[in-house]
Design an enzyme around this catalytic site. Structure first.
Site, PDB file in Angstrom:
ATOM      1  N   ASP A 130      46.433   3.045  42.995  1.00  0.00           N
ATOM      2  CA  ASP A 130      45.355   2.913  43.462  1.00  0.00           C
ATOM      3  C   ASP A 130      45.374   2.443  45.026  1.00  0.00           C
ATOM      4  O   ASP A 130      46.522   1.675  45.268  1.00  0.00           O
ATOM      5  CB  ASP A 130      44.534   1.667  42.539  1.00  0.00           C
ATOM      6  CG  ASP A 130      43.125   1.815  42.339  1.00  0.00           C
ATOM      7  OD1 ASP A 130      42.425   2.545  43.073  1.00  0.00           O
ATOM      8  OD2 ASP A 130      42.647   1.294  41.282  1.00  0.00           O
ATOM      9  N   HIS A 185      40.915   5.019  51.472  1.00  0.00           N
ATOM     10  CA  HIS A 185      40.697   4.068  50.640  1.00  0.00           C
ATOM     11  C   HIS A 185      41.457   4.289  49.387  1.00  0.00           C
ATOM     12  O   HIS A 185      41.353   3.462  48.333  1.00  0.00           O
ATOM     13  CB  HIS A 185      39.266   3.764  50.448  1.00  0.00           C
ATOM     14  CG  HIS A 185      38.386   3.225  51.426  1.00  0.00           C
ATOM     15  ND1 HIS A 185      38.102   1.938  51.285  1.00  0.00           N
ATOM     16  CD2 HIS A 185      37.778   3.682  52.522  1.00  0.00           C
ATOM     17  CE1 HIS A 185      37.447   1.668  52.614  1.00  0.00           C
ATOM     18  NE2 HIS A 185      37.126   2.902  53.042  1.00  0.00           N
TER      19      HIS A 185
END
Length: 453
Positions: free
Chosen positions: A362, A154
């Site tokens: 991110d 993730h």
């Protein structure tokens, strides 16, 4: 139909009342179906028994194990967040590698594998999540597991020249090859992984991104995670009529609101964001007294020195900016380090003229999608989004910025504040279509379809 077994570092059972600060917990929580088993760390530390605790809620089984203080410090504080997290966010200057912490990390992964295996049925599909548990699949294989096991990262993956800095980088890469499917949020992250496989394992992936290593065919995919936009939009609309939003509206005195909501983490670019807001007030003085920025930075990983240093840095920056620009009836930055509920944040997003999502790196960043979902179609706000967030691959109609350039971010905030309603509506409508299309169910089904194949 095979049962789905989710494995993650942290499991938050529904009876826990604290807000879920992490995007993984929110996204998987939205996509859970009855019959699923979710296994992971309870969040507790102790020296008690090592047998999993079982909880049932709404048809989902939660199995949790505790860690000792030593395991927590070596596995979580040490290697996971002191070495892997900075490495995978391109922060080699923050990389702290200690061999005994890596040994502790491998030990906890072996412990998880040993505790999970007796809970599995023969035909279960096992889905392991995120960087804390990279070796879990290999540990399960070594204990005899013959299940279909997938892994999803993730956060970003890095190219060979970055991975090469980690002394145990190649063993971890080999651990990922014990999975049947390895997933990422973006094509860039998937390509970086395949480049490492090619560089370090002397393997040439096929055109579809699959390859064979140690007798196992490993398939890869990019699968961007999403939110339940319809649900979040409804929460935002209800919250906008609530007492908390009424209070914030009254406190603004018709001023514009810019909002950021992040974990307190150096990857989120919060010092850069505050410096950009400083530049906005310096270069565009017409906004002084007419905009306030609310930054919610929920504390996390407070045992890690880097996070303590970051908090002190942010305290100084906010104090300096507010000290230079504040009036007796206006403060430029409202800064809080406690987590807010999704309900509260949804309402605040809805009334915010500008959503500022500017991480330095991110994996995805679901705040960007939540901000879009929360907007009113009649008067939508403007999303400012870092080009280094995975969400930027999808949300191209946002104002895309380089978060390292304070002037560029300041100019984008100014553009958002002066943007006419027709352009705001046009941009938001295009963003809405993307956000509504990418549900947690689609994310889950896309991955599991490949894992079942």
């Amino acid at each position: 139909m095979s049962r789905l077994v989710i494995v993650s570092n942290r499991v938050q059972i529904p009876s826990e009342k604290s807000p879920r600060a992490g995007g993984l917990a929110v996204a998987l929580g939205s996509g859970l179906k009855p019959g699923t088993l979710w296994f992971g760390w309870s969040g507790k530390r102790g020296t008690g028994g090592r047998t999993p605790s079982i909880h049932e809620a709404q048809g989902v089984t939660y199995a949790t194990v505790d860690l000792t203080d030593k395991e927590y410090n070596e596995f979580y504080v040490g290697f996971s967040n002191g070495a892997l997290w900075p490495l995978l966010h391109y922060r080699l200057d923050f990389l702290d590698f200690l061999r005994h912490e890596y040994d502790g990390y491998r030990g906890v992964n072996a412990y998880f594998a040993g505790a999970l295996l007796p809970l599995l049925n023969d035909d279960d599909l096992v889905w392991v999540h995120d960087y804390q548990l990279i070796p879990a699949g290999l540990e399960m294989r070594q204990l005899g597991a013959r299940h279909r096991i997938g892994f999803f990262l993730h956060i970003p993956f890095v190219p060979p020249e970055i991975l090469d800095a980690l002394p145990c980088g190649v063993p971890l890469l080999k651990s990922l090859c014990a999975y049947d499917v390895v997933g990422f949020h973006t094509e860039d992250h998937r390509h970086a992984f395949l480049a490492c496989v090619s560089a370090f394992l002397d393997v040439s992936p096929d055109e579809d991104g699959s390859f064979v290593y140690d007798g196992r065919r490993v398939r890869t995919l990019s699968d961007p995670i999403g939110i339940d936009a319809e649900e979040f939009a409804a929460i935002a609309a209800r919250s906008a009529r609530g007492a908390e939003v009424k209070r914030i509206r009254e406190s603004l005195f018709s001023r514009a609101l810019a909002i950021g909501a992040d974990r307190l983490d150096y990857s989120k670019g919060l010092p850069n964001r505050f410096r950009a807001f400083d530049q906005l007030l310096e270069r565009f003085p017409e906004h002084r007294g007419n905009i306030s920025m609310l930054q919610v930075a929920a504390r996390s990983r407070e045992d890690v020195d880097r996070y303590q240093q970051l908090r002190r840095t942010l305290d100084r920056l906010v104090g300096d900016i507010n000290g230079r620009y504040s009036e007796f009836d206006w403060v430029p930055i409202r800064y809080m380090t406690r987590a807010l509920s999704r309900k509260s944040l949804a309402g605040f997003y809805r009334v915010a003229r500008v959503g500022v999502v500017t991480p330095l790196r991110d994996g995805m960043n679901l705040v960007a999608k939540e901000y879009v979902a929360a907007q009113s179609s009649a008067d939508p706000g403007v999303l400012i989004l870092s080009r280094f967030a995975g969400a930027a691959d999808q949300l191209r109609e946002a104002l895309i910025v380089n978060p390292f350039d304070a002037d560029e971010v300041a100019e984008a905030i100014n553009q958002a504040l002066t943007m006419e309603l027709p352009e705001r509506k046009e941009r938001w409508q295009a963003l809405r279509e993307t956000v509504w299309a990418g549900t947690p169910t689609l994310f889950t089904d896309t991955f599991l379809d490949m894992l079942r194949a």
